[in-house]
Design a protein around this motif. Structure first.
Motif, PDB file in Angstrom:
ATOM      1  N   PHE A  74       0.829  -1.210   0.000  1.00 28.60           N
ATOM      2  CA  PHE A  74       0.000   0.000   0.000  1.00 28.60           C
ATOM      3  C   PHE A  74       0.862   1.259   0.000  1.00 28.60           C
ATOM      4  CE2 PHE A  74      -3.264  -2.872   2.077  1.00 28.60           C
ATOM      5  CZ  PHE A  74      -3.979  -3.033   0.908  1.00 28.60           C
ATOM      6  N   GLN A  75       1.965   1.232   0.738  1.00 26.36           N
ATOM      7  CA  GLN A  75       2.875   2.383   0.743  1.00 26.36           C
ATOM      8  C   GLN A  75       3.537   2.546  -0.632  1.00 26.36           C
ATOM      9  OE1 GLN A  75       1.669   3.737   3.675  1.00 26.36           O
ATOM     10  NE2 GLN A  75       3.738   4.466   3.992  1.00 26.36           N
ATOM     11  N   PHE A  76       3.876   1.416  -1.252  1.00 23.97           N
ATOM     12  CA  PHE A  76       4.495   1.441  -2.578  1.00 23.97           C
ATOM     13  C   PHE A  76       3.539   2.048  -3.605  1.00 23.97           C
ATOM     14  CE2 PHE A  76       4.878  -0.664  -6.718  1.00 23.97           C
ATOM     15  CZ  PHE A  76       6.202  -0.400  -7.039  1.00 23.97           C
ATOM     16  N   LEU A  77       2.278   1.614  -3.580  1.00 21.14           N
ATOM     17  CA  LEU A  77       1.297   2.130  -4.536  1.00 21.14           C
ATOM     18  C   LEU A  77       1.125   3.642  -4.397  1.00 21.14           C
ATOM     19  CD1 LEU A  77      -1.455  -0.648  -4.387  1.00 21.14           C
ATOM     20  CD2 LEU A  77       0.032  -0.110  -6.315  1.00 21.14           C
ATOM     21  N   GLU A  78       1.086   4.109  -3.163  1.00 23.52           N
ATOM     22  CA  GLU A  78       0.953   5.547  -2.947  1.00 23.52           C
ATOM     23  C   GLU A  78       2.159   6.292  -3.492  1.00 23.52           C
ATOM     24  OE1 GLU A  78      -0.651   8.478   0.560  1.00 23.52           O
ATOM     25  OE2 GLU A  78       0.541   6.752   1.175  1.00 23.52           O
ATOM     26  N   ALA A  79       3.345   5.702  -3.338  1.00 25.52           N
ATOM     27  CA  ALA A  79       4.568   6.350  -3.818  1.00 25.52           C
ATOM     28  C   ALA A  79       4.605   6.448  -5.331  1.00 25.52           C
ATOM     29  CB  ALA A  79       5.801   5.588  -3.301  1.00 25.52           C
ATOM     30  N   VAL A  80       4.283   5.351  -6.022  1.00 28.81           N
ATOM     31  CA  VAL A  80       4.382   5.365  -7.482  1.00 28.81           C
ATOM     32  C   VAL A  80       3.248   6.151  -8.125  1.00 28.81           C
ATOM     33  CG1 VAL A  80       5.646   3.190  -7.581  1.00 28.81           C
ATOM     34  CG2 VAL A  80       3.153   3.145  -7.703  1.00 28.81           C
ATOM     35  N   MET A  81       2.152   6.334  -7.407  1.00 25.24           N
ATOM     36  CA  MET A  81       1.042   7.094  -7.981  1.00 25.24           C
ATOM     37  C   MET A  81       1.199   8.596  -7.756  1.00 25.24           C
ATOM     38  SD  MET A  81      -2.254   4.704  -7.274  1.00 25.24           S
ATOM     39  CE  MET A  81      -3.005   4.297  -8.807  1.00 25.24           C
ATOM     40  N   THR A  82       1.783   8.980  -6.633  1.00 25.83           N
ATOM     41  CA  THR A  82       1.961  10.409  -6.377  1.00 25.83           C
ATOM     42  C   THR A  82       3.316  10.917  -6.839  1.00 25.83           C
ATOM     43  OG1 THR A  82       2.878  10.036  -4.155  1.00 25.83           O
ATOM     44  CG2 THR A  82       0.472  10.237  -4.351  1.00 25.83           C
TER      45      THR A  82
END
Length: 597
Positions: A74-82
């Motif tokens: 979940f932290q990874f997804l937030e990083a690559v999306m923002t």
């Protein structure tokens, strides 16, 4: 003082009690419970309940390796999306923590045991199931961490660190593969969850490596990396058919992403749309309002050229949730191009504007796209809009960024076009159609004649306008003519006029020495000529023309993008020519007992 001691003692006692409770809960978090909660988190996530999924994973992220992996994802997804530095740093910390948690549960091998693996296969039946699943979660955490390492810092050290993590990740997946193939699973309840994870990791790895151009592949093979597209697709297909397994839905997403996106942006051929329809029918039955599968259904309609239908699905996906606005940006991007197909420049401009102001990925690219759509309606713009357009072309160069120490190729392309705009007296020739071509939009556009024909008329109109102004002192006349010839050739190709299209491509190539700025046009025209010859059945000429495009042009804009397409086309062409002789070899390469690396 006594009161202070009592208060302090009381606080320490409370902390001890809380610690004991946490320890008790962690002890109850066995493998079966960890897998069940991870499955629940996946279902919550796919049903747009993102925060609930995150909350479910976070409390035990320091004790349970499945919770640690989920929290890291979940932290990874937030990083690559923002793409915001603070989110990248938080994701890196979360994944480092996840790796540490997985390491606590992995089998610790002594030096003697490590050396023994060289001469004999370990007895994987001696491993506990917690150790087996911890090894898989460890590999997955390393893969995500390696990806973030490449973008975390802008220096060579990041690439070295990322490469080392990728090698560790690959070694972990190899170990998981050996466990899957050589362990006596008996009546294990958790085998399907482990197997789906191994298939997903091995499949995604093979697809990723196989899409790279030949020169990069040779370097990676030298240092021990190799990949095969058919193997990757085969593994993912097995994974997506492991119904009820934890990572089955993730295998589905990787396959949909490859067939509906990667094959169109980087490759030559179409994806397997029949397989995508089958997967989406299954997943939409499970997640009818899930943003991801609504989005993929929109993309399926998009690549078929069903523009009105894709706009409906993308709009549904966009409006299905408001918790993660980054998903909206994916829909805006697709809606921008869908409206471009219809020559609805106002709508395309508006979606580009939303991306420009809401997304942090690349303001330069979004800004240039907005400016390109405004150029298409320049004559209809009011004075305020024209002033905004001028300011936009001035601002775009200031938004240029560097990722992993490198400039983004499309941003560099946009910078040159901004200079060109002012050098040509505040005008560009069909910049939105040029971008549509560069993003491989003609592969989609060409499937519907009612979309291609109006575009062909638009190109012809501008060719007449250019010819009318031929005698004026125009430094970029040849560049503009070649761009229009390339676009005309693409229209003719999809209007089933291959000989006329071939003539347009050859004219572009003949003007190579006269070009001032757009040096990318001859190699791209050579590539399109090769595809054209292939369509005419002249396969030997097609191969030599594609090889010419690959080897005889250097240093032009968006070179890597073209090399991906050439690599894909040559691979398909050569496999087509050798289909009969290589059929047995292909079957052997998919033998499930072979190491698929």
């Amino acid at each position: 003082m006594e009161i202070f001691k009592f208060i302090t003692f009381g606080r320490e006692s409370i902390k001890d009690i809380e610690h004991d409770k946490e320890k008790e809960r962690a002890e109850r978090m066995d493998l079966a419970t960890g897998i069940d909660e991870a499955k629940l988190a996946v279902n919550l996530f796919m049903n747009n309940r993102f925060e609930e999924a995150r909350v479910l994973m976070k409390p035990w992220a320091r004790e349970s390796f499945y919770h640690a992996l989920g929290h890291g994802v979940f932290q990874f997804l937030e990083a690559v999306m923002t793409f915001e530095q603070q989110h990248i740093e938080s994701a890196c910390q979360a994944l480092e923590q996840s790796v540490e948690v997985c390491n606590k549960f992995r089998k610790k091998s002594s030096m003697y045991e490590s050396l023994g693996k060289i001469v004999r296969r370990p007895n994987y039946d001696l491993l506990r199931e917690e150790e087996i699943h911890a090894e898989l979660c460890y590999a997955e955490c390393l893969l995500l961490r390696a990806v973030l390492t490449f973008v975390e810092d802008e220096n060579l050290i990041s690439f070295v660190k990322g490469g080392l993590k990728m090698r560790s990740c690959l070694n972990a997946y190899k170990e998981c593969w050996h466990i899957l193939k050589h362990r006596n699973w008996g009546d294990s309840k958790h085998k399907s969850h482990f197997e789906s994870g191994v298939r997903m990791g091995v499949g995604a790895y093979n697809l990723m490596i196989s899409m790279l151009p030949a020169r990069i592949m040779k370097l990676l093979e030298f240092i021990g990396f190799s990949g095969n597209r058919e193997t990757g697709l085969h593994q993912l297909d097995i994974g997506v058919n492991l119904r009820g397994s934890l990572r089955q839905v993730l295998c589905a997403m990787v396959l949909l992403g490859y067939h509906l996106f990667v094959s169109y942006v980087l490759g030559y051929g179409d994806g397997n749309l029949d397989l995508c329809e089958k997967i989406l029918k299954q997943q939409l039955a499970n997640y009818p309002d899930g943003v991801w599968f609504n989005f993929f259904q929109g993309r399926l309609e998009y690549v078929k050229g069903h523009v009105d239908e894709c706009i409906e699905w993308y709009t549904k996906a966009w409006q299905s949730q408001s918790e993660w606005v980054q998903f909206h940006h994916l829909c805006y991007w697709e809606l921008m191009w869908a409206n471009c197909f219809k020559q609805n420049w106002y709508a395309s401009r508006d979606f580009a504007d939303l991306l420009l102001h809401e997304s942090r990925w690349s303001r330069a690219i979004y800004g240039y796209q907005k400016a390109s759509f405004m150029c298409m309606i320049y004559e209809r713009l009011g004075s305020e809009d024209r002033q905004e357009l001028l300011q936009l072309f001035k601002d775009i160069p200031t938004w240029k960024q560097r990722i992993a120490g490198k400039s983004i190729p499309m941003e560099k392309f946009a910078m040159k076009k901004c200079e060109r705009f002012f050098a040509q007296g505040n005008r560009l020739i069909l910049p939105a159609i040029e971008l549509l071509y560069l993003w491989n939009g003609f592969k989609v556009l060409g499937k519907q004649m009612d979309l291609v024909q109006p575009l062909h008329l638009l190109v012809e109109k501008h060719m007449k306008m250019l010819e009318k102004d031929k005698d004026k002192d125009d430094t970029f006349y040849t560049d503009n003519l070649c761009l229009l010839l390339l676009l005309k050739g693409m229209c003719l190709q999809y209007m089933h006029s291959p000989m006329q299209a071939e003539d347009s491509f050859r004219k572009v190539i003949s003007y190579e020495q006269d070009l001032v700025s757009d040096l990318y046009l001859p190699p791209y025209a050579t590539y399109e000529l090769g595809i054209n010859l292939w369509a005419q059945g002249k396969r030997d000429q097609a191969v030599s023309t594609l090889e010419n495009a690959k080897n005889n042009y250097k240093g032009y804009a968006l070179e890597s993008r073209l090399h991906f397409r050439i690599h894909s086309a040559l691979a398909d062409l050569k496999s087509f020519r050798k289909a009969d002789s290589s059929s047995q070899g292909t079957l052997n390469s998919l033998n499930d007992n072979n190491l698929p690396f």
